[in-house]
Design an enzyme around this catalytic site. Structure first.
Site, PDB file in Angstrom:
ATOM      1  N   CYS A 328       0.689  -1.165   0.109  1.00  0.00           N
ATOM      2  CA  CYS A 328       0.048  -0.011   0.206  1.00  0.00           C
ATOM      3  C   CYS A 328       0.874   1.239  -0.178  1.00  0.00           C
ATOM      4  O   CYS A 328       0.762   2.059   0.983  1.00  0.00           O
ATOM      5  CB  CYS A 328      -0.962  -0.131   1.213  1.00  0.00           C
ATOM      6  SG  CYS A 328      -2.237   1.126   1.183  1.00  0.00           S
ATOM      7  N   TYR A 357      21.787  -6.972  -2.746  1.00  0.00           N
ATOM      8  CA  TYR A 357      21.112  -5.799  -2.188  1.00  0.00           C
ATOM      9  C   TYR A 357      19.407  -5.981  -2.815  1.00  0.00           C
ATOM     10  O   TYR A 357      18.753  -5.244  -2.939  1.00  0.00           O
ATOM     11  CB  TYR A 357      21.467  -4.491  -2.705  1.00  0.00           C
ATOM     12  CG  TYR A 357      22.982  -4.039  -2.315  1.00  0.00           C
ATOM     13  CD1 TYR A 357      23.202  -4.005  -1.073  1.00  0.00           C
ATOM     14  CD2 TYR A 357      23.913  -4.452  -3.162  1.00  0.00           C
ATOM     15  CE1 TYR A 357      24.635  -3.777  -0.490  1.00  0.00           C
ATOM     16  CE2 TYR A 357      25.169  -3.940  -3.034  1.00  0.00           C
ATOM     17  CZ  TYR A 357      25.624  -3.938  -1.811  1.00  0.00           C
ATOM     18  OH  TYR A 357      26.823  -3.849  -1.409  1.00  0.00           O
TER      19      TYR A 357
END
Length: 402
Positions: A328, A357
């Site tokens: 969201c 990463y």
């Protein structure tokens, strides 16, 4: 990369990370062999991908470890990297971390400020130990990379300038609890130009020579990591040219050269695989919504980083879209304005160059469990971290519910 993403999806579900361990071996051995004429230590940057099986694979190849937390130090030790091959770096080490590092007797603590050196000296004195020290020099060289992963300019938080470093080494020499062992510089990550590296190493090598003149003899010269990989169409630094430029700058110095590759070793070994949930159109904008999200792979949201993306279907009908996840946040995307084919529910999407990463920066935002990690070696797959469950996510909280 010869990996059957669909079979892995059926076996382990999605989303997942998969790592090609044969590629990791190739990258390590290529870099190690480029320094074969000199004493060298390839200290893998654990922060790039800290899965224990990844570190263990590199330990078995002979790698050391560059760590930026005591947790990373313990990961390296747990899988068999000897303490004498472990370096502890980072700008903000706590007293507890410094204490543990000294007690674990690692190769050296890489100090990044005069204040930190004072803390290390005080803690070593209280423990009755001698702290082996490396000092990170900031050579004020522009690495020509993304500003978020630039570390060698004075505007960055890392390291100290040349004059400060000299004073710190003299303090080490005069202290009965500090032993000046190494010197370190690292100007940035995803480096694709050799000249900034040459310039930085020359500056640091000159400092090593000046220190030797006042009888401060260092044993290790750590030139950092940062070698780039191909995400898009980057022109890469040749590893032989890289090593030779470093060795040329170090001419006349009897020191062990240390490199700290992370992304170079694991970046292109990894693929993040997710599946299509739905497509939708808002006005004229097409969205492809997948089950992976920014909490799984944050680089696009954090750096606006590019990753090659492939939809694993036979549809050739391309159109512009945003590839987004369920989190969201408007920042939850893997790519914007990308040409992708029309997709169907459960089509797989492969996001490449995700071995560095990726999972290591994942989070549980929106109470989303972190995904499975899979290794492939010699054509055989195995699970190296299971998918997190809801029970895993609440395990440290539920006993405190009132």
């Amino acid at each position: 990369m010869n990996i059957d993403f669909k079979t892995l999806a059926e076996k382990y579900q999605t989303p997942y990370y998969v790592y090609d361990f044969d590629h990791i071996t190739k990258q390590y051995e290529e870099l190690k062999s480029s320094f074969r004429a000199r004493k060298s230590l390839i200290a893998y940057a654990v922060k790039a991908n800290s899965n224990l099986s990844v570190i263990k694979h590199l330990a078995d190849l002979g790698a050391g470890a560059d760590c930026v937390s005591i947790g990373e130090v313990k990961r390296a030790l747990k899988v068999g990297i000897p303490s004498y091959k472990i370096i502890f770096s980072g700008v903000g080490k706590s007293d507890d971390e410094i204490t543990q590092a000294l007690e674990l007797d690692i190769l050296m603590i890489n100090v990044e400020s005069a204040a930190e050196l004072n803390r290390v000296e005080d803690i070593a004195k209280n423990l009755g130990k001698i702290a082996r020290i490396s000092i990170r020099v900031n050579p004020n060289i522009d690495p020509k990379t993304h500003p978020y992963i630039s570390t060698g300019l004075h505007e960055n938080k890392f390291g100290v300038d040349i004059d400060t470093a000299k004073r710190m080494y003299i303090q080490c020499k005069n202290s009965e609890f500090l032993e000046p062992t190494g010197i370190h510089c690292h100007i940035g990550s995803q480096l694709t130009q050799l000249q900034p590296i040459k310039d930085a190493v020359k500056i640091v090598a000159e400092l090593v020579k000046n220190l030797k003149a006042i009888k401060i003899d260092l044993s290790f010269m750590d030139v950092g990591g940062g070698l780039g990989i191909i995400y898009d169409n980057e022109k890469l630094i040749d590893t032989y040219e890289y090593s030779q430029s470093i060795l040329d700058a170090m001419f006349g110095l009897d020191v062990t050269v240390v490199c700290e590759p992370g992304r170079f070793i694991v970046g292109n070994s990894g693929v993040f695989v997710t599946k299509v949930l739905y497509e939708k159109v808002n006005g004229n904008k097409r969205f492809v919504i997948v089950d992976g999200a920014m909490n799984d792979l944050i680089r696009p949201a954090l750096y606006n980083a590019y990753h090659k993306i492939e939809v694993l279907n036979d549809n050739k009908n391309l159109s512009d879209c945003n590839l987004v996840g369920p989190v969201c946040e408007s920042g939850d995307f893997f790519a914007k304005n990308i040409q992708l084919p029309q997709t169907n529910h459960n089509d797989l999407v492969a996001i490449y160059s995700a071995g560095a990463y990726g999972f290591t920066m994942a989070s549980n935002y929106n109470t989303r469990g972190r995904v499975a990690e899979i290794a492939v070696l010699n054509g055989q797959d195995r699970l190296i971290r299971r998918r997190e469950t809801f029970e895993d996510l609440i395990a440290l909280e539920e006993e405190f519910i009132k």
